[in-house]
Design an enzyme around this catalytic site. Structure first.
Site, PDB file in Angstrom:
ATOM      1  CE  LYS A  49      -3.931   2.199   2.242  1.00  0.00           C
ATOM      2  NZ  LYS A  49      -4.706   2.389   0.998  1.00  0.00           N
ATOM      3  CB  ILE A  75      -8.762   4.525   1.123  1.00  0.00           C
ATOM      4  CG1 ILE A  75      -9.583   3.369   0.527  1.00  0.00           C
ATOM      5  CG2 ILE A  75      -8.143   4.152   2.463  1.00  0.00           C
ATOM      6  CD1 ILE A  75     -10.607   2.736   1.422  1.00  0.00           C
ATOM      7  CB  CYS A 134      -3.551   8.786  -5.070  1.00  0.00           C
ATOM      8  SG  CYS A 134      -5.001   8.455  -4.050  1.00  0.00           S
ATOM      9  CB  THR A 270     -11.222  -4.469  -7.293  1.00  0.00           C
ATOM     10  OG1 THR A 270     -10.791  -3.108  -7.394  1.00  0.00           O
ATOM     11  CG2 THR A 270     -12.610  -4.504  -6.710  1.00  0.00           C
TER      12      THR A 270
END
Lengths: 317, 277
Positions: A49, A75, A134, A270
């Site tokens: 991550k 997130i 992002c 995902t």
């Protein structure tokens, strides 16, 4: 009698690294907790991550919502900071033979460079994936990866401070992605990842509010796959460095679409949320596909799409 | 207070697995709730009280849940290999579950999360639950019963009809007290008086709750006042259930600091003193 070697070579070369196969997790969908369910040593690489130097709280709730064939997330990269990552996570990942790719982000170019430089000297870090894409960090989805100029600047500064393999994660939210991929290549990237989530907005009409606390968020899952295959194809055509495809992959067939389009490797995101063991399954399926097709090395399928023009339609309406 | 042990009475919690479980039965227990009994074996049937599973609900038909659905364990029996869930049929995930027939299969990821902590030295504990929270607390009652801890179970519901698991709590030797909306006995004021009496009379060591924010606030206050161990099982939207996706984070107060914790991994069972109410 001569034994026939039916073993398929799944190994690929990606941005300075030889991977045992082209399957790896997408950043943000993989963590230490998966070790009980997934054989990490089977994976082509391990991608963390995104980490930041500082601690970050992340976005308000709700952070996810489901779509009919995918999901959205905002997130917001909650991070425990680089110190804890280096002290706790990296030693854990050293237990595995698959190379560790650390995804990084920062609000400034200098911040990217500082974090990349620091991580490059940490034993066990095989490469860096610069997340310049992002959509959930800045207002209205802005990020370095939205433009070729800012992409070139941030990648070239990171390149100056690190000699480990440098992958750059691009965004499908830029209108033209190939010129941005070229900017990353010219700035010294070893590979590009195509790409991050697609910025979207989902509205709960009963409440008249966005379904995500951050209002907008990134779409992922099967819903975006054809778009990501197209971007992979366009980037692979334009670049000399390898392209890593990503977006809605949940089967070996999906992965092969990206590989045919020009991806040297793929990232699975995902799908792991729904089926935590799926990457292990996918690797077996890739091997089975190659065997069925009589293909000795999966590398021969990279960019193997036959895109010669179809016969023009020869009649008037 | 003595050291607190996990319900498992073991140092190592069973790592989760993704199990293809087979439906044994899936019948109605009242007008709103169904009980799903699965043959799961392996890691799944080692689930401890307060732990949960992430269910890959069927998505054929009209209802197509994309995410898995987290659901707390109603019963897990290592001897028979069976795992049970009690669920209210409401929403895309449970509409799919509702359609499951005997001999069909269901992927269940678990056991997940951190369950309740129990201390075998306790003399008495109180469970207060509402709605499907009763399902979450039922295995805790069983574990307490096995440790010889006396138990009062306060079950809160709209009406007698919507009560769940009364018989199961009673069969575990619990003093079952029912409070209802329809006669006003479930109001916080009435409940507080009732709980104060029980705590003093029984010399309770711990309180547990699930299923209601109002009950959580009340028990947080009472457990602090009487210096009792207090635990709550929280519910939150989840995707992976494993701690990766960071979508189920709640804010807690630890040592005067606001701290984010993942309900799926650091929970779903938390110390009431840390819950921000």
């Amino acid at each position: 009698m001569i034994a026939i070697d039916t073993k398929v070579d799944l190994s690929v070369n990606v941005g300075g690294l030889r991977l045992k196969n082209p399957v790896m997790p997408a950043s943000g969908t993989f963590a230490e907790e998966l070790t009980h369910l997934l054989d990490f040593n089977q994976l082509g690489a391990l991608v963390t991550k995104t980490i930041t130097s500082e601690k970050r709280t992340g976005n308000p709730m709700p952070r996810v919502c489901e779509l009919s064939d995918g999901m959205m997330n905002a997130i917001g990269i909650p991070s425990k900071g680089a110190d804890l990552f280096i002290d706790k996570a990296v030693p854990f990942y050293r237990n595995f033979e698959s190379p560790l790719i650390v995804s990084i982000s920062a609000p400034t170019i200098q911040g990217f460079a500082n974090l990349a430089a620091r991580l490059s000297s940490v034993p066990g870090v095989a490469g860096i994936e610069a997340n310049i894409s992002c959509p959930n960090l800045e207002a209205h989805g802005q990020s370095f990866g939205m433009q070729a100029g800012s992409t070139y600047k941030v990648v070239s500064v990171i390149r100056q401070v690190t000699s480990v393999p440098l992958w750059v994660k691009l965004t499908p939210n830029a209108g033209e992605v190939a010129p941005i991929a070229l900017a990353a290549e010219e700035a010294g990237a070893d590979a590009v990842v195509v790409g991050n989530t697609l910025l979207g907005l989902s509205i709960d009409i009963e409440r008249g509010r966005a379904r995500l606390g951050n209002v907008m968020g990134g779409i992922s899952g099967a819903a975006i796959r054809p778009l990501m295959v197209r971007l992979t194809y366009q980037c692979a055509k334009a670049l000399k460095i390898p392209v890593i495809g990503c977006g809605g992959i949940s089967t070996a067939d999906d992965a092969l679409e990206f590989i045919y389009a020009g991806a040297s490797a793929v990232q699975v995101g995902t799908a792991t949320f729904l089926h935590p063991k799926i990457m292990n399954t996918m690797i077996g399926e890739l091997e089975a596909f190659c065997q069925r097709k009589g293909i000795r090395s999966i590398r021969s399928l990279i960019g193997a799409l036959d895109d010669s023009p179809a016969m023009p339609f020869g009649a008037l309406p | 207070m003595n050291a607190i042990y996990g319900c498992s009475q073991a140092d190592v919690v069973t790592p989760p697995d993704d199990t293809l479980a087979v439906v044994i039965s899936n019948g109605w227990v009242n007008a709103e709730y169904k009980r799903l009994v699965l043959q799961a074996d392996g890691a799944a049937c080692m689930s401890q009280p307060g732990q949960f599973f992430n269910l890959l609900c069927p998505n054929e038909g009209d209802h197509k849940p994309y995410f898995r659905r987290p659901m707390s364990t109603y019963k897990a029996d290592p001897e028979t290999g069976q795992v049970e869930f009690l669920y209210k049929v409401a929403g895309k995930g449970t509409y799919g579950l509702e359609s499951l027939l005997a001999a069909q299969t269901l992927e269940i990821l678990g056991p997940l999360g951190k369950g309740f902590d129990l201390n075998p030295n306790w003399q008495h504990m109180i469970l207060v639950a509402r709605g499907v929270g009763l399902a979450t607390l039922a295995p805790l009652a069983e574990a307490a019963h096995n440790l010889g801890i006396r138990l009062t179970a306060v079950l809160s519901a709209r009406s007698e009809k919507s009560l769940l698991s009364k018989e199961r709590f009673a069969s575990l030797g619990a003093d079952v007290q029912v409070v209802l909306d329809e006669d006003g006995s479930s109001s916080i004021e009435h409940l507080e008086q009732r709980l104060r009496k029980i705590i003093v009379h029984e010399g309770s060591n711990a309180v547990f709750t699930c299923g209601s924010k109002r009950l959580t606030r009340l028990l947080k206050r009472l457990s602090a006042e009487f210096d009792l161990v207090g635990q709550v099982a929280l519910e939150q939207q989840m995707v992976c259930g494993l701690g990766m996706c960071q979508c189920c984070v709640e804010v807690f107060e630890v040592g005067g600091l606001k701290v984010g914790k993942r309900v799926c991994l650091e929970g779903p069972c938390f110390n009431l003193a840390e819950v921000v109410g």
